[in-house]
Structures are given as C-alpha cells and as structure tokens.
Scaffold this motif. Structure first.
Motif, PDB file in Angstrom:
ATOM      1  N   ASN A 321       0.820  -1.205   0.000  1.00  0.00           N
ATOM      2  CA  ASN A 321       0.000   0.000   0.000  1.00  0.00           C
ATOM      3  C   ASN A 321       0.856   1.257   0.000  1.00  0.00           C
ATOM      4  O   ASN A 321       0.526   2.256  -0.636  1.00  0.00           O
ATOM      5  CB  ASN A 321      -0.924  -0.003   1.225  1.00  0.00           C
ATOM      6  N   ILE A 322       1.971   1.204   0.743  1.00  0.00           N
ATOM      7  CA  ILE A 322       2.876   2.351   0.803  1.00  0.00           C
ATOM      8  C   ILE A 322       3.466   2.623  -0.575  1.00  0.00           C
ATOM      9  O   ILE A 322       3.632   3.778  -0.987  1.00  0.00           O
ATOM     10  CB  ILE A 322       3.997   2.109   1.831  1.00  0.00           C
ATOM     11  N   SER A 323       3.779   1.555  -1.313  1.00  0.00           N
ATOM     12  CA  SER A 323       4.327   1.721  -2.661  1.00  0.00           C
ATOM     13  C   SER A 323       3.338   2.450  -3.563  1.00  0.00           C
ATOM     14  O   SER A 323       3.717   3.342  -4.334  1.00  0.00           O
ATOM     15  CB  SER A 323       4.678   0.353  -3.244  1.00  0.00           C
ATOM     16  N   LYS A 324       2.055   2.101  -3.438  1.00  0.00           N
ATOM     17  CA  LYS A 324       1.030   2.787  -4.224  1.00  0.00           C
ATOM     18  C   LYS A 324       0.951   4.260  -3.842  1.00  0.00           C
ATOM     19  O   LYS A 324       0.878   5.145  -4.711  1.00  0.00           O
ATOM     20  CB  LYS A 324      -0.319   2.108  -3.996  1.00  0.00           C
ATOM     21  N   GLU A 325       0.991   4.556  -2.539  1.00  0.00           N
ATOM     22  CA  GLU A 325       0.966   5.941  -2.078  1.00  0.00           C
ATOM     23  C   GLU A 325       2.193   6.706  -2.565  1.00  0.00           C
ATOM     24  O   GLU A 325       2.119   7.903  -2.866  1.00  0.00           O
ATOM     25  CB  GLU A 325       0.892   5.985  -0.558  1.00  0.00           C
ATOM     26  N   ALA A 326       3.342   6.027  -2.635  1.00  0.00           N
ATOM     27  CA  ALA A 326       4.576   6.682  -3.067  1.00  0.00           C
ATOM     28  C   ALA A 326       4.461   7.154  -4.521  1.00  0.00           C
ATOM     29  O   ALA A 326       4.882   8.266  -4.861  1.00  0.00           O
ATOM     30  CB  ALA A 326       5.759   5.735  -2.904  1.00  0.00           C
ATOM     31  N   TYR A 327       3.902   6.295  -5.389  1.00  0.00           N
ATOM     32  CA  TYR A 327       3.733   6.695  -6.791  1.00  0.00           C
ATOM     33  C   TYR A 327       2.746   7.858  -6.914  1.00  0.00           C
ATOM     34  O   TYR A 327       2.941   8.776  -7.730  1.00  0.00           O
ATOM     35  CB  TYR A 327       3.247   5.499  -7.617  1.00  0.00           C
ATOM     36  N   GLU A 328       1.681   7.838  -6.109  1.00  0.00           N
ATOM     37  CA  GLU A 328       0.712   8.939  -6.133  1.00  0.00           C
ATOM     38  C   GLU A 328       1.362  10.238  -5.658  1.00  0.00           C
ATOM     39  O   GLU A 328       1.084  11.319  -6.193  1.00  0.00           O
ATOM     40  CB  GLU A 328      -0.486   8.587  -5.254  1.00  0.00           C
ATOM     41  N   LEU A 329       2.222  10.123  -4.663  1.00  0.00           N
ATOM     42  CA  LEU A 329       2.931  11.294  -4.151  1.00  0.00           C
ATOM     43  C   LEU A 329       3.826  11.898  -5.232  1.00  0.00           C
ATOM     44  O   LEU A 329       3.874  13.120  -5.421  1.00  0.00           O
ATOM     45  CB  LEU A 329       3.745  10.890  -2.918  1.00  0.00           C
ATOM     46  N   LEU A 330       4.535  11.036  -5.950  1.00  0.00           N
ATOM     47  CA  LEU A 330       5.410  11.515  -7.021  1.00  0.00           C
ATOM     48  C   LEU A 330       4.612  12.221  -8.124  1.00  0.00           C
ATOM     49  O   LEU A 330       5.082  13.202  -8.701  1.00  0.00           O
ATOM     50  CB  LEU A 330       6.208  10.347  -7.606  1.00  0.00           C
ATOM     51  N   GLU A 331       3.419  11.729  -8.400  1.00  0.00           N
ATOM     52  CA  GLU A 331       2.577  12.381  -9.406  1.00  0.00           C
ATOM     53  C   GLU A 331       2.175  13.790  -8.961  1.00  0.00           C
ATOM     54  O   GLU A 331       2.166  14.729  -9.766  1.00  0.00           O
ATOM     55  CB  GLU A 331       1.323  11.527  -9.658  1.00  0.00           C
ATOM     56  N   ARG A 332       1.868  13.937  -7.676  1.00  0.00           N
ATOM     57  CA  ARG A 332       1.494  15.261  -7.180  1.00  0.00           C
ATOM     58  C   ARG A 332       2.674  16.231  -7.252  1.00  0.00           C
ATOM     59  O   ARG A 332       2.511  17.403  -7.594  1.00  0.00           O
ATOM     60  CB  ARG A 332       0.992  15.159  -5.732  1.00  0.00           C
ATOM     61  N   VAL A 333       3.853  15.758  -6.934  1.00  0.00           N
ATOM     62  CA  VAL A 333       5.049  16.607  -7.033  1.00  0.00           C
ATOM     63  C   VAL A 333       5.287  17.013  -8.478  1.00  0.00           C
ATOM     64  O   VAL A 333       5.612  18.165  -8.774  1.00  0.00           O
ATOM     65  CB  VAL A 333       6.292  15.880  -6.466  1.00  0.00           C
ATOM     66  N   ASN A 334       5.101  16.063  -9.404  1.00  0.00           N
ATOM     67  CA  ASN A 334       5.299  16.347 -10.820  1.00  0.00           C
ATOM     68  C   ASN A 334       4.255  17.332 -11.349  1.00  0.00           C
ATOM     69  O   ASN A 334       4.539  18.140 -12.250  1.00  0.00           O
ATOM     70  CB  ASN A 334       5.236  15.049 -11.621  1.00  0.00           C
ATOM     71  N   ASP A 335       3.044  17.303 -10.767  1.00  0.00           N
ATOM     72  CA  ASP A 335       1.960  18.195 -11.211  1.00  0.00           C
ATOM     73  C   ASP A 335       2.117  19.613 -10.679  1.00  0.00           C
ATOM     74  O   ASP A 335       1.440  20.533 -11.154  1.00  0.00           O
ATOM     75  CB  ASP A 335       0.600  17.645 -10.770  1.00  0.00           C
ATOM     76  N   PHE A 336       2.973  19.809  -9.684  1.00  0.00           N
ATOM     77  CA  PHE A 336       3.187  21.145  -9.139  1.00  0.00           C
ATOM     78  C   PHE A 336       3.759  22.055 -10.227  1.00  0.00           C
ATOM     79  O   PHE A 336       4.672  21.676 -10.966  1.00  0.00           O
ATOM     80  CB  PHE A 336       4.151  21.083  -7.953  1.00  0.00           C
ATOM     81  N   SER A 337       3.239  23.278 -10.316  1.00  0.00           N
ATOM     82  CA  SER A 337       3.673  24.224 -11.349  1.00  0.00           C
ATOM     83  C   SER A 337       4.452  25.375 -10.718  1.00  0.00           C
ATOM     84  O   SER A 337       3.855  26.251 -10.079  1.00  0.00           O
ATOM     85  CB  SER A 337       2.464  24.774 -12.109  1.00  0.00           C
ATOM     86  N   PRO A 338       5.781  25.388 -10.868  1.00  0.00           N
ATOM     87  CA  PRO A 338       6.562  26.514 -10.354  1.00  0.00           C
ATOM     88  C   PRO A 338       6.158  27.841 -10.989  1.00  0.00           C
ATOM     89  O   PRO A 338       6.240  28.889 -10.347  1.00  0.00           O
ATOM     90  CB  PRO A 338       7.999  26.138 -10.724  1.00  0.00           C
ATOM     91  N   GLU A 339       5.713  27.793 -12.263  1.00  0.00           N
ATOM     92  CA  GLU A 339       5.326  29.022 -12.954  1.00  0.00           C
ATOM     93  C   GLU A 339       4.086  29.642 -12.302  1.00  0.00           C
ATOM     94  O   GLU A 339       4.058  30.840 -12.009  1.00  0.00           O
ATOM     95  CB  GLU A 339       5.063  28.738 -14.439  1.00  0.00           C
ATOM     96  N   GLN A 340       3.066  28.820 -12.073  1.00  0.00           N
ATOM     97  CA  GLN A 340       1.861  29.347 -11.437  1.00  0.00           C
ATOM     98  C   GLN A 340       2.143  29.822 -10.021  1.00  0.00           C
ATOM     99  O   GLN A 340       1.622  30.852  -9.587  1.00  0.00           O
ATOM    100  CB  GLN A 340       0.770  28.273 -11.419  1.00  0.00           C
ATOM    101  N   TRP A 341       2.953  29.066  -9.294  1.00  0.00           N
ATOM    102  CA  TRP A 341       3.292  29.441  -7.923  1.00  0.00           C
ATOM    103  C   TRP A 341       4.059  30.759  -7.897  1.00  0.00           C
ATOM    104  O   TRP A 341       3.788  31.630  -7.079  1.00  0.00           O
ATOM    105  CB  TRP A 341       4.117  28.321  -7.284  1.00  0.00           C
ATOM    106  N   GLY A 342       5.012  30.923  -8.808  1.00  0.00           N
ATOM    107  CA  GLY A 342       5.786  32.156  -8.860  1.00  0.00           C
ATOM    108  C   GLY A 342       4.946  33.350  -9.269  1.00  0.00           C
ATOM    109  O   GLY A 342       5.115  34.455  -8.739  1.00  0.00           O
ATOM    110  N   GLN A 343       4.022  33.131 -10.207  1.00  0.00           N
ATOM    111  CA  GLN A 343       3.166  34.226 -10.658  1.00  0.00           C
ATOM    112  C   GLN A 343       2.206  34.695  -9.566  1.00  0.00           C
ATOM    113  O   GLN A 343       1.697  35.821  -9.617  1.00  0.00           O
ATOM    114  CB  GLN A 343       2.360  33.792 -11.886  1.00  0.00           C
ATOM    115  N   SER A 344       1.949  33.849  -8.567  1.00  0.00           N
ATOM    116  CA  SER A 344       1.032  34.232  -7.493  1.00  0.00           C
ATOM    117  C   SER A 344       1.686  35.166  -6.482  1.00  0.00           C
ATOM    118  O   SER A 344       0.986  35.734  -5.626  1.00  0.00           O
ATOM    119  CB  SER A 344       0.532  32.973  -6.758  1.00  0.00           C
ATOM    120  N   LYS A 345       3.009  35.351  -6.565  1.00  0.00           N
ATOM    121  CA  LYS A 345       3.714  36.207  -5.619  1.00  0.00           C
ATOM    122  C   LYS A 345       3.591  37.670  -6.048  1.00  0.00           C
ATOM    123  O   LYS A 345       3.488  37.984  -7.228  1.00  0.00           O
ATOM    124  CB  LYS A 345       5.191  35.815  -5.539  1.00  0.00           C
TER     125      LYS A 345
END
Length: 491
Positions: A321-345
């Motif tokens: 189960n932890i392995s499944k959660e780990a892959y989901e976690l990596l997907e969320r990190v990959n989906d993070f957008s530095p551009e959108q986050w930076g533009q919000s500042k």
C-alpha cells in the motif's frame, strides 16, 4: 580489553583523574555510574536539559555525591515531563554562579553594530522578496542568545583565523549563560510555558545547529513539543498570532531534520501528518513561511517522512500500500507548477519561479531516493533515468540560485539532496556540491553547510549508495540563524 596507553578518556580528563585506559569504557567511569565518553580524537558535546530544582550547590568541603553503580541518570523526557506536570519541591539552599549573569551595555552595542553592518546587510537582498520583520530582544537568555548568534557568525566568517579561539571561548561562555538564564525562567511556576521561553529554546536550538555546539539538537524540539502540549496542543498553540514565526521555525527544523536522518530515527511524523491540513489552511496566503519552500511541496515532504516511518514496520501488505501511495505522491510533485506558484507572488516573480523549480526537482529526488532506500520503490532503469534528469536540472538551477544574494540562503537543503544523488553522478557534480557548501557556509556565516559537506564527502568515499546510508544520525540543515520575536512584543 586494555586500551591505548597514554590517552585518558574524556571524562577522566575533564575531572583531572587518572584513567585506567580500559576500552570501550574505563572502569573508573563505570564504578562511579558515569557513562564513559570514550577516547576519540573529537571532544564529545554532552548537553542535557535538567528539570527545575534538580541541581543544587555544595560547600567546598562537602563530599561529592555520585550516582551509585548500577543506576543511570534519568532521561531528558522523564525529567521534563515530571517537571512540567508537577511543581518543583526541591529546596535550593544556595545558588552559586560561575559568572554573573549581567550584560555589559557595551557588548550589546557592539553586537547590534555588528548585526546591522554585517548580518543585516547580507539579509537585505532576501527582504526584497517580501517583508520579514525583526523585533527587539528583552529577556537575558534572548540577549545572550543574540550574542551567541553574532559570535557564531563571526567565527564562521573568519574560518580558523587568529581570533577564532578567543571568539569560541566567548561563544561557549554566553551560550552557558543563556542556558542558565533560561533554566531560571523554567524554574518559576507559571512561566515555563511563556511565549518568550519558547522563543528562547528555539534560539538555543538554532545556535546549536549553526555552530555545531550540540550533536543532540532534538532534545530541544522534544522539550518544545512538551511545552506545546501544556499549552493545549498544536492547534491551540498555532492560534496565537504572536507565536506564528517561532512555530514555523520549529516546524521547518523538525520536518527537514527528518529528511536527513536514518529511517529508524524518524520522529513526530504522525503529529506532523495530523497537523498537515491545518498547516495548508493556516499558511496558504503566507509569502515564504517555510524557508521559501513552496507549501504544497513542503506538505509532500511531510507525507514522505511519514511513509518512510511506516515502511520500517516491514509489513508486506502495508509495504504494498505504501508503494502505491509513493507513486501517487510523485505524481502530485510532478503536477506542481513553479510558474503558477511564482506568478502568485506580489513581486520578484522570476526569483520565486526559480525557487519553485529548485524545490520541485529536490523533492522528487528525495522521494525516489529515500523510498528506494527502504524498498518502497524498486530500483529500475526508468526511475534511475528520472533521477539523473532531475539531478542535471537541479544542478543547473542551483548554479543560478546560489549565485543570487536573494535566493542562496534558502537553497541549502536542495543542495544536500543533490549531494546524495551525486554519488550516482559525475565527479564534477560532486565537486560542485562540495564547493558550493563551503561557499554557503562562509557567506552565510553558519556551520551547517560545512557539516553537510563532511557528511556527503564521507558518503561519497564509502561503498554505499542508498539515502539512509548517508546519514548516521539526525541532521538539521537550515540556514536560519535567529527567531523573529517581533510578534511577541506587539501582542
């Protein structure tokens, strides 16, 4: 077993006694019920918080009372919990101080002049990213702590200069006075959970991290968590506007400290996970609460730490189960957008996008490497290629970010992450990490980057390649040198 003749153990040297040289522990220490610190080349640092009223003075002719053989000293946790739940009943007949706990106004003036002309000037570029107020320091332990911070900064700037020994002596003098002053406040019923006391403990925590004065920095965080429990728990504590900055400091040190420690040494991961939703709501609009690490990625670091803790149970079903959660976690990190986050500042958007990109690559590497170290994720060519790609990208981003006075102080942890991955990469990347850590330690006037440099170089020279093999004990790699106490005076 007979030890090396001619070298006394550190405890016998401290007490001016003749050691019997027995290894691994001398018999003299064992007879007196004292833990023998051994014969290593490096003098051990032994710091322990004592419960109020447990230390009393004695007259010159009074016979020293030693711990009987077979009995050990109470642990920090036992003493702290008892002291904080029960009033102290031990009477102190006489208090003798080795040094008078008074502050020479000239020392404070010199310290403030040094802070304004040296430290504050280095922090000004960071302030361009957003406001970061500073406030005065009133209690003695905070003033002594400020002097320690200034002396530590000067020592790390000089790097083995002719005045370093004298400055180090002053540092340990004022550190001792800060601890003594703080102990006196903790000894007063009704004051040991004050806001200022909490800020004082955090100040000593940062001092010990930045000067390498104590190997056991976690004793401070454990004590702080007990104080928080007495204040009604984390949520009640976080509700105090005056304690926002100290709480953020404590949370960052505790979470980042969990990333750079063996999985068997992880601490408070369940508490941090339980408070995660509250953190995401409370600091959603903050500019840079956690050392400029984007809040969504900071949340994934907390989740990663907790999954590492769960993996130590070695339960096959749970690991799946932890392995499944780990892959989901990596997907969320990959989906993070530095551009959108930076533009919000509100300003310096390109700098914020750079910081977001750095932390995205660093968190990805941390997740994969730490999960593979515990067999949560497999070691496959695809994941190895993913790590190599992110490492190359992080190398380029760090070269840019560490060259900017605005951003370099926030990039110590990503640089350490790149250093762990560099065991798989080129010698040029390892040389880059080593050189940049040395430069960052000098530029910021702190010791933590040099500690990281030593840890990584030892790791590179070993035959190990896994994340957990890099860290033999908990480390806290942060560049923060002081606690913002301005809210404590305005409340």
């Amino acid at each position: 077993m007979e030890g090396r003749r001619g070298r006394h153990c550190w405890e016998c040297r401290r007490r001016y006694l003749v050691c019997d040289f027995t290894e691994p522990a001398c018999k003299r220490c064992s007879t007196f019920g004292i833990e023998c610190p051994g014969y290593s080349d490096v003098k051990p640092t032994r710091l322990k918080w004592l419960a109020p009223g447990t230390v009393t003075s004695r007259s010159r002719g009074q016979r020293r009372q030693l711990t009987p053989p077979g009995k050990t000293e109470k642990s920090y946790n036992d003493m702290t919990s008892r002291a904080m739940s029960e009033p102290a009943h031990t009477a102190i007949d006489l208090t003798l101080l080795r040094f008078e706990m008074c502050l020479d106004p000239g020392l404070i003036a010199q310290g403030m002049e040094y802070f304004n002309s040296c430290i504050y000037q280095e922090l000004l570029p960071t302030c361009e990213l957003g406001p970061n107020p500073r406030g005065p320091m009133s209690p003695d332990y905070l003033r002594f702590g400020m002097l320690c911070m200034i002396l530590s900064h000067r020592i790390n700037k000089m790097r083995n200069g002719p005045q370093c020994k004298a400055l180090a002596e002053k540092f340990y003098l004022y550190r001792g006075l800060a601890l003594r002053s703080l102990s006196e406040h903790l000894n007063v019923e009704g004051r040991r959970t004050d806001d200022m006391v909490i800020a004082g403990i955090l100040t000593i925590l940062l001092i010990d991290i930045q000067q390498g004065a104590s190997l056991n920095w976690r004793c401070h965080t454990e004590g702080l968590n007990r104080l928080i429990a007495l204040r009604g728990g984390f949520r009640a504590f976080a509700g105090s506007s005056s304690l926002q900055s100290p709480l953020v400091c404590l949370w960052f040190v505790a979470v980042i400290g969990n990333t750079t420690c063996p999985a068997s040494d992880l601490a408070m991961t369940s508490l941090q996970l339980d408070a995660l939703e509250f953190l995401l709501q409370e600091y959603a609009d903050s500019l840079f609460p956690f050392q400029m690490c984007p809040l969504p990625l900071f949340a994934e670091i907390i989740r990663t730490n907790h999954l590492r803790m769960q993996a130590t149970s070695r339960d096959a079903f749970k690991t799946k189960n932890i392995s499944k959660e780990a892959y989901e976690l990596l997907e969320r990190v990959n989906d993070f957008s530095p551009e959108q986050w930076g533009q919000s500042k509100p300003s310096s958007k390109e700098d914020w996008m750079l910081i977001g990109s750095v932390y995205q690559a660093a968190v990805t590497l941390y997740c994969i490497l730490s999960f593979q170290s515990l067999s949560i994720l497999p070691t496959t060519p695809a994941l190895r290629g993913c790590c190599a790609t992110h490492a190359h990208r992080l190398h380029i981003l760090l070269n840019e970010g560490l060259s900017s006075p605005k951003t370099k102080r926030s990039l110590l942890w990503p640089l350490v992450v790149l250093g762990v991955e560099a065991v798989h990469e080129s010698a040029a990347m390892r040389a880059f990490v080593s050189r940049r850590l040395s430069d960052l330690g000098h530029d910021a006037g702190i010791y933590a980057p040099l500690t990281a440099k030593h840890v990584l170089e030892t790791f590179w020279g070993s035959d190990e390649v896994h994340w957990d093999a890099c860290f033999d004990r908990p480390y806290a790699f942060t560049t923060q040198i002081a606690v913002d106490t301005s809210g404590l005076y305005s409340s």
